[in-house]
Design a protein around this motif. Structure first.
Motif, PDB file in Angstrom:
ATOM      1  N   CYS A  21      82.893 -19.250  68.557  1.00  0.00           N
ATOM      2  CA  CYS A  21      82.364 -17.977  68.062  1.00  0.00           C
ATOM      3  C   CYS A  21      81.159 -18.188  67.144  1.00  0.00           C
ATOM      4  O   CYS A  21      80.190 -17.422  67.188  1.00  0.00           O
ATOM      5  CB  CYS A  21      83.461 -17.212  67.320  1.00  0.00           C
ATOM      6  N   LEU A  25      77.541 -16.823  67.756  1.00  0.00           N
ATOM      7  CA  LEU A  25      76.910 -15.952  66.770  1.00  0.00           C
ATOM      8  C   LEU A  25      75.426 -16.235  66.631  1.00  0.00           C
ATOM      9  O   LEU A  25      74.617 -15.310  66.456  1.00  0.00           O
ATOM     10  CB  LEU A  25      77.605 -16.129  65.415  1.00  0.00           C
ATOM     11  N   MET A 143      86.905 -11.801  71.736  1.00  0.00           N
ATOM     12  CA  MET A 143      86.369 -12.215  70.443  1.00  0.00           C
ATOM     13  C   MET A 143      84.939 -12.727  70.579  1.00  0.00           C
ATOM     14  O   MET A 143      84.106 -12.535  69.684  1.00  0.00           O
ATOM     15  CB  MET A 143      87.262 -13.293  69.832  1.00  0.00           C
ATOM     16  N   ILE A 144      84.654 -13.401  71.704  1.00  0.00           N
ATOM     17  CA  ILE A 144      83.282 -13.841  71.955  1.00  0.00           C
ATOM     18  C   ILE A 144      82.360 -12.619  72.039  1.00  0.00           C
ATOM     19  O   ILE A 144      81.269 -12.588  71.456  1.00  0.00           O
ATOM     20  CB  ILE A 144      83.189 -14.661  73.247  1.00  0.00           C
ATOM     21  N   THR A 147      81.877 -11.227  68.637  1.00  0.00           N
ATOM     22  CA  THR A 147      80.963 -12.074  67.872  1.00  0.00           C
ATOM     23  C   THR A 147      79.518 -11.768  68.235  1.00  0.00           C
ATOM     24  O   THR A 147      78.638 -11.663  67.365  1.00  0.00           O
ATOM     25  CB  THR A 147      81.260 -13.559  68.134  1.00  0.00           C
ATOM     26  N   SER A 182      79.487 -25.021  62.976  1.00  0.00           N
ATOM     27  CA  SER A 182      80.251 -25.030  64.226  1.00  0.00           C
ATOM     28  C   SER A 182      80.635 -26.454  64.615  1.00  0.00           C
ATOM     29  O   SER A 182      81.776 -26.710  65.041  1.00  0.00           O
ATOM     30  CB  SER A 182      79.432 -24.377  65.346  1.00  0.00           C
TER      31      SER A 182
END
Length: 515
Positions: A21, A25, A143-144, A147, A182
């Motif tokens: 994610c 982002l 969720m991706i 994001t 990340s």
């Protein structure tokens, strides 16, 4: 496995999801940030209208052109390896962009950044597909999407703040910082995985596919300046067609193709590919065009433009998750098609707002567009990955993301060309006989990039108000084209995804042809 389970792997799953994610982002931040900074970059580094377009197009070209290749590479060489390599390269390219001394070097680094983004997104998406099962996988991919929504929602205002406070170079440095975070999470937590049935990599397929996309995008970008019937542009178009024919011929013969063309026999699979194309025409192009209009044509500063862009992008924080929840009870095709109709209504409303109108008049149409586009946005990632067996997750995500990103790159080039052509036509009518076609065409191309000052310099004696009004006429004409494409896409989605639900796809990941 579920995201909320108490299994021993839960912490590792959540860590992998967080790492992917974070990588996801920085992609919309890089996309929207560059759009917000285009006007300022042009003032500092100079460059032609075509060169300014490459700030966005070089990123989109390599991003879209390499996505499918990156997806296949992740299946063959390892999803973690491709993801980590992509994030490292993205962070380094972003660092280079923050100190780029010229527009040419900046555009070259943007191309490298696009390659890295493709590897990060394809590898990360394929890795997620291995970590989660069933409904948990759909939630993870949602969720991706969320994001991306956060990046799109706050990217313009964050970029505006960074540009105003620290200069345009700071927006690229932020990519280095988030990418590094990340990596710190992913390296110790993400497990390596490959497709055990992968027989090798289709290098010829990758080369012909990338050549096709590159030549087509080059032709669309160079067409307005060189003429659509020029030998240069026609050569590019014929080359793209030849590469496409070669790609299709190769993919039907190799044992392990880059793209399994048989997937396009499935109606739902085709329907899912329409969704990112539709949202590109109804939503994504505005993320580039509107900052250019607000800053370059209407005179907003970057922070004001970023705040106004929130009306368009803020719905992405809520609507995709809401659509994913509603899809448990309502057919995904019905939700997605309805969303496109709402977006088309918002586009028509936007065409009624004149250049220079009160700021608040722009908020309702932008909200409508954002809400409408957010509905298919929240469904398409989850649908795309559940239509094929788990072992082909790399190819599935590669195909879908390539359709999405390559479509964005081609569409942006096409839309810029159309807007420049409409601007040239409107200028010809407004100042007929005062300037020749070459002068008007050059000014129109600068107007299309929001560079009102250079357009005025090329057409001495023509007031900025006249040029701004001409831009408004061209912009409205372009909006009608976008509306027509959005409505056509809605009709296709209603027809091909009329009864599709994520729960059905999860239970039956492979559908029958024509289903």
């Amino acid at each position: 496995m579920t995201i909320g389970s108490n299994s021993p792997t839960r912490q590792g799953q959540l860590s992998v999801l967080l790492a992917v994610c974070l990588a996801a982002l920085i992609l919309p931040l890089s996309f929207s940030g560059a759009a917000m900074a285009t006007h300022t970059i042009g003032q500092e580094l100079g460059g032609t209208a075509a060169a300014m377009n490459w700030i966005t197009n070089s990123f989109m070209l390599t991003f879209g052109g390499f996505l499918m290749t990156a997806g296949a590479l992740s299946d063959v060489f390892g999803r973690k390896r491709i993801f980590i390599s992509g994030v490292v390269l993205f962070a380094l390219a972003s660092l280079g962009l923050s100190v780029a001394p010229s527009l040419g070097i900046l555009n070259g680094l943007r191309a490298v950044q696009g390659l890295a983004a493709a590897a990060a997104l394809a590898g990360g998406s394929a890795a997620l597909a291995q970590e989660f099962e069933g409904h948990a996988r759909t939630r993870a991919f949602s969720m991706i999407g969320t994001t991306f929504g956060v990046g799109l929602a706050f990217g313009p205002i964050l970029s505006g703040f960074l540009i105003e406070s620290f200069g345009w170079r700071s927006i690229f440095l932020s990519g280095t910082l988030v990418g590094s975070l990340s990596l710190l999470i992913a390296i110790p937590r993400m497990t390596e995985s490959k497709n055990p049935d992968a027989a090798g990599f289709d290098w010829f397929g990758a080369a012909t596919f990338t050549a096709m996309l590159s030549l087509l995008t080059f032709a669309l970008i160079e067409g307005p300046a060189n003429g659509w019937t020029s030998a240069y542009v026609l050569t590019l178009l014929f080359g793209a067609a030849a590469a496409l024919i070669g790609f299709v011929a190769l993919e039907n013969r190799v044992r392990q193709p880059l793209l399994d063309l048989s997937l396009f026999r499935y109606a739902r699979f085709v329907g899912v590919q329409v969704l990112p194309i539709a949202t590109t025409y109804s939503y994504v192009v505005l993320l580039i065009l509107l900052p250019l209009r607000f800053v370059g044509i209407e005179g907003y500063d970057e922070i004001e433009a970023g705040l106004l862009m929130l009306a368009l992008s803020a719905p992405m924080l809520v609507v995709p998750l809401l659509a994913a929840t509603l899809a448990r009870r309502i057919a995904a095709g019905m939700l997605a098609g309805t969303g496109l109709l709402i977006a088309a209504a918002g586009l028509f409303y936007l065409s009624r707002i004149e250049i220079g109108a009160d700021t608040m008049a722009l908020v309702p149409p932008l909200l409508l567009i954002g809400i409408g586009a957010g509905m298919p946005w929240g469904l398409m990632d989850g649908l795309s990955v559940t239509l094929v067996p788990k072992e082909q997750a790399g190819m599935a995500t590669g195909i879908f993301n390539t359709t999405k990103v390559a479509g964005e790159g081609i569409t942006l080039a096409m839309v810029n060309a159309i807007l420049a052509a409409f601007a040239a036509s409107a200028l010809q009518q407004a100042i007929s006989g005062k300037f020749n076609g070459d002068e008007i065409g050059a000014a129109a191309r600068h107007l299309a990039t929001g560079d009102l000052a250079r357009a005025a310099h090329l057409l001495p004696g023509i007031s900025p108000e006249t040029l701004a009004a001409t831009y408004g006429t061209a912009f409205d004409a372009l909006i009608y084209v976008l509306i027509a494409i959005t409505l056509l896409a809605a009709a296709v989605v209603f027809g091909l995804l009329d009864n599709a639900k994520p729960s059905e796809e999860e239970a039956n990941p492979v559908v029958s042809p024509g289903e």
